[in-house]
Design a protein around this motif. Structure first.
Motif, mmCIF file in Angstrom:
data_model
loop_
_atom_site.group_PDB
_atom_site.id
_atom_site.type_symbol
_atom_site.label_atom_id
_atom_site.label_comp_id
_atom_site.label_asym_id
_atom_site.label_seq_id
_atom_site.Cartn_x
_atom_site.Cartn_y
_atom_site.Cartn_z
ATOM 1 N N GLU B 20 39.194 25.803 41.853
ATOM 2 C CA GLU B 20 40.598 25.891 41.447
ATOM 3 C C GLU B 20 40.656 26.303 39.988
ATOM 4 N N GLY B 21 41.681 27.062 39.665
ATOM 5 C CA GLY B 21 41.817 27.465 38.266
ATOM 6 C C GLY B 21 42.913 28.500 38.093
ATOM 7 N N TRP B 22 42.797 29.206 36.967
ATOM 8 C CA TRP B 22 43.801 30.195 36.589
ATOM 9 C C TRP B 22 43.291 31.605 36.915
ATOM 10 N N VAL B 23 44.200 32.483 37.252
ATOM 11 C CA VAL B 23 43.842 33.882 37.428
ATOM 12 C C VAL B 23 43.639 34.462 36.024
ATOM 13 N N HIS B 24 42.364 34.568 35.655
ATOM 14 C CA HIS B 24 42.049 35.042 34.309
ATOM 15 C C HIS B 24 42.278 36.550 34.235
ATOM 16 N N ARG B 25 41.895 37.217 35.311
ATOM 17 C CA ARG B 25 41.995 38.666 35.327
ATOM 18 C C ARG B 25 41.824 39.149 36.754
ATOM 19 N N VAL B 26 42.429 40.287 37.085
ATOM 20 C CA VAL B 26 42.179 40.938 38.371
ATOM 21 C C VAL B 26 41.727 42.364 38.092
ATOM 22 N N ARG B 27 40.571 42.723 38.643
ATOM 23 C CA ARG B 27 40.085 44.097 38.465
ATOM 24 C C ARG B 27 40.162 44.807 39.813
ATOM 25 N N ARG B 28 40.952 45.862 39.856
ATOM 26 C CA ARG B 28 41.161 46.580 41.113
ATOM 27 C C ARG B 28 40.307 47.838 41.138
ATOM 28 N N LEU B 29 39.444 47.941 42.128
ATOM 29 C CA LEU B 29 38.725 49.188 42.372
ATOM 30 C C LEU B 29 39.376 49.818 43.611
ATOM 31 N N LYS B 30 38.773 50.902 44.094
ATOM 32 C CA LYS B 30 39.435 51.632 45.178
ATOM 33 C C LYS B 30 39.517 50.804 46.474
ATOM 34 N N SER B 31 38.353 50.224 46.831
ATOM 35 C CA SER B 31 38.333 49.571 48.134
ATOM 36 C C SER B 31 38.112 48.061 48.015
ATOM 37 N N VAL B 32 38.081 47.586 46.824
ATOM 38 C CA VAL B 32 37.810 46.164 46.625
ATOM 39 C C VAL B 32 38.507 45.729 45.325
ATOM 40 N N ALA B 33 38.801 44.436 45.223
ATOM 41 C CA ALA B 33 39.344 43.906 43.966
ATOM 42 C C ALA B 33 38.571 42.645 43.613
ATOM 43 N N PHE B 34 38.474 42.371 42.330
ATOM 44 C CA PHE B 34 37.797 41.154 41.874
ATOM 45 C C PHE B 34 38.810 40.253 41.169
ATOM 46 N N LEU B 35 38.901 39.056 41.671
ATOM 47 C CA LEU B 35 39.704 38.040 40.987
ATOM 48 C C LEU B 35 38.757 37.232 40.107
ATOM 49 N N ILE B 36 38.997 37.233 38.803
ATOM 50 C CA ILE B 36 38.201 36.380 37.905
ATOM 51 C C ILE B 36 39.000 35.106 37.700
ATOM 52 N N LEU B 37 38.430 34.026 38.194
ATOM 53 C CA LEU B 37 39.105 32.731 38.118
ATOM 54 C C LEU B 37 38.536 31.939 36.949
ATOM 55 N N ARG B 38 39.424 31.349 36.150
ATOM 56 C CA ARG B 38 38.981 30.562 34.990
ATOM 57 C C ARG B 38 39.279 29.093 35.249
ATOM 58 N N ASP B 39 38.275 28.247 35.037
ATOM 59 C CA ASP B 39 38.554 26.802 35.052
ATOM 60 C C ASP B 39 38.020 26.194 33.759
#
Lengths: 418, 418
Positions: B20-39
């Protein structure tokens, strides 16, 4: 020569040592006098074979004594100091307003508070403050072990929030400002930073209540934690913390303290009213109700502690989280210790829209809460926390009838000195 | 499912876990996205195979993610979370005033302070507060090891003592009262009780100085000890305490901190003026002189710390003990760290008659000091102590240009929010 403490004397038989401290008492017999010296650790007995020399040694004078440690089974601690050379650091040349060497201070509380610098030297007063220090240390270490981070928050605030009653107003460079009644808003904001935070600090209440349990400044032991399910997670963390506090008190002072049950009994507010014999429409617990609940918890659960949960929403502050099953009740709780409320806590609202709605009900302008609401606008987890009143806890632990007896320099509506 | 922290993920390969945590950043690529979660512990990378799902995940929203821990040497920490189910605790539906995921906050200091609840979540700001917490914990444990007892003292006082300048005045039930500028008098009085005491607490200065090193409320780390020979015993205890503080900072945060020499170099005030190239009749050290002394200490002694002793009596407070060899100089000292004064201390007067004489010189009425003077009337040992300004120390340690950067919610003449 390196000074040693009174409690270390027995480890130096027949050695010449230096002790320093206060003249606690002088006992004059016909051919000998005993100087009882008090230092931070305890008492030491010094034998003066010329009783006339004792004349200059007025009580509370500060002295350095170089003497020989002489075993004497009759002396306190099994040793006494003989053949002393005495040097006076500071002589007391006025009568004391009261004596310190009786088991209890005979002066009334007002005289003790007027002469706090003297009264606090009495072992009973000193012990209460040592218990307070141990409780505070135990609070911190129990929370550090649970990943809480210590914070320091402002005591000067712009707005007289939460109805504006009972706040001290001050002149802040020509503008009005106020003394913080609690670190509530700040510790919640810091949950957004560290998830779990705590603060030990002064809080200020301009409440014109001259009772045995109110102070206008007291020490609040605050904690707040994020990512909880509801208030029961907070109660569990508080229970662990209380156990740590009690453990530290016992370890440091040996004071007889009650056991903190692994699970402290909890009753819902509605049930609490029934147990206390109060009408079912009472919105809060009166002191007599709290005492009745304290007796019930001891009788039925063998516990000196009891949680009361689910206080009515209308009696709790606007940031309180309602009980999802019935929003007339809250996820707020109090902890009673020996029939006195010493902790208030609960789950808080965590969504911005819920704050907007709750503040709209109070009729207060949102602008007064701008910095605080920022935290919720920018994402906050479900969270909750508590505040322990240190002086009330210590008073209950020591059996002091008045919180002023366990506070070094208490502040009340009529006292702002020393 | 029990939540685990981001830093524990690597210990649970191929397991299904809850973070659980905060959405620190979202990186969107063409076919995938990365959610960087901060706790509270760090960051975790969550793989979203459907990038459209990332749209709803606005930065700083608070989420619970149930997913499988999948080793991936390219991912931070060697693992990432795959196949996530995401539940939103609190959604952020407004733009952030500034971004948190850059290495440094790009917003100016005023914007950071206006939005403190958000800015403090930035790792750099968070680290400074963790260093402050570690310094405070190290202060306490080093002093407890030296027999100091923790005290809590009043922040509301009756008299605007010590010249009455720079104090905040408040309305105390219709009477004037003031916010304490320091616990000085109280910690001295408590030397009569415990011999050695310390306090961590807020102090208040109504100084209209809008500089990078002044706050109207700051955290003072105070200590006071009895039965000393002179100020050098105090400096030795302070040196041990600083070493404990630095040790705790390193242990908790890994922050690169300077070594505290076993004996910190000390120069007399008269010599300090010469080193700093200041006229011999200067009564105090200006900031430029302090910087010059800091450089001298580093160059000549390899030390980031330097004591300046023997400040002129006329520039030190009335309770300062004079140098017995030449009473125009005092037994007072400052400690400079990297060219900035972060500690003031010294030996104090301890005899009642000396206080009477010293106060007579100030022209202030003795009555304003009644409770304080009681301690000396009833016997006090030779004693001294110090006060460390926590924010200044942390600013110097982290290289922050402004103490406001290392204070959660700073107060200055123009800022009393949030």
């Amino acid at each position: 020569m390196q000074r040693i403490l009174s409690t270390d004397l027995a480890a130096h038989p027949y050695e010449k040592v230096l002790v320093e401290g206060w003249v606690h008492r002088v006992r004059r017999l016909k051919s000998v006098a005993f100087l009882i010296l008090r230092d931070a650790a305890g008492l030491a007995q010094v034998v003066l074979t010329d009783p006339a020399r004792a004349e200059a040694l007025t009580e509370e004078s500060v002295v350095a004594v170089t003497a020989t440690v002489t075993p004497n089974p009759q002396a306190p601690g099994g040793v006494e100091l003989t053949g002393p050379e005495i040097r006076v650091h500071a002589a007391v040349d006025v009568p004391l307003p009261f004596e310190l060497h009786r088991p209890a201070l005979t002066a009334g509380l007002p005289a003790q508070l007027d002469h706090a610098a003297l009264a606090l030297r009495h072992p009973a007063r000193r012990t209460a403050l040592r218990i307070a220090a141990a409780a505070t240390a135990g609070f911190r270490s129990a929370l550090e072990a649970q990943r809480f981070v210590e914070i320091q928050t402002p005591k000067i605030v712009e707005s007289a929030t939460e109805s504006g009653a009972n706040v001290f107003r001050l002149d802040y460079f020509g503008r009005p400002a106020y003394l913080a009644q609690s670190p509530q808003f700040y510790k919640q904001m810091m949950v957004g930073v560290f998830e779990r935070v705590y603060e030990v600090g002064p809080v200020f209440r301009a409440e014109n209540s001259d009772t045995a349990r109110h102070l206008t400044q007291y020490t609040s032991l605050d904690a707040e934690m994020g990512f909880i399910t509801d208030h029961r997670d907070v109660m569990a963390a508080l229970t662990r913390t209380l156990a740590g506090m009690v453990g530290e008190i016992v370890a440091r002072t040996g004071h007889e303290t009650p056991e903190v049950p692994a699970e402290i009994p909890a009753v819902h507010f509605a049930e609490a009213l029934t147990i206390a014999g109060a009408p079912a429409d009472e919105p809060d617990l009166a002191p007599a109700h709290e005492r009745a609940l304290g007796e019930w918890a001891r009788r039925e659960h063998g516990s000196e502690f009891v949680f009361v949960t689910g206080y009515p929403m209308r009696k709790r502050p606007f940031y309180t989280h309602p009980d999802p099953a019935d929003p007339t009740w809250s996820n707020g709780f109090d902890l009673l210790f020996r029939g006195l409320e010493i902790v208030t806590g609960g789950q808080r609202l965590h969504r911005y829209a819920d704050y907007e709605a709750a503040l709209a009900k109070t009729g207060e302008p949102l602008a007064a809460y701008r910095g605080y609401l920022d935290a919720f606008r920018y994402g906050m987890p479900p969270h909750g926390g508590w505040a322990i009143g240190l002086e009330r806890l210590v008073a209950r632990l020591t059996g002091a009838a008045n919180v002023r007896e366990v506070t070094a320099f208490p502040r009340d509506p009529h006292r702002v000195t020393p």
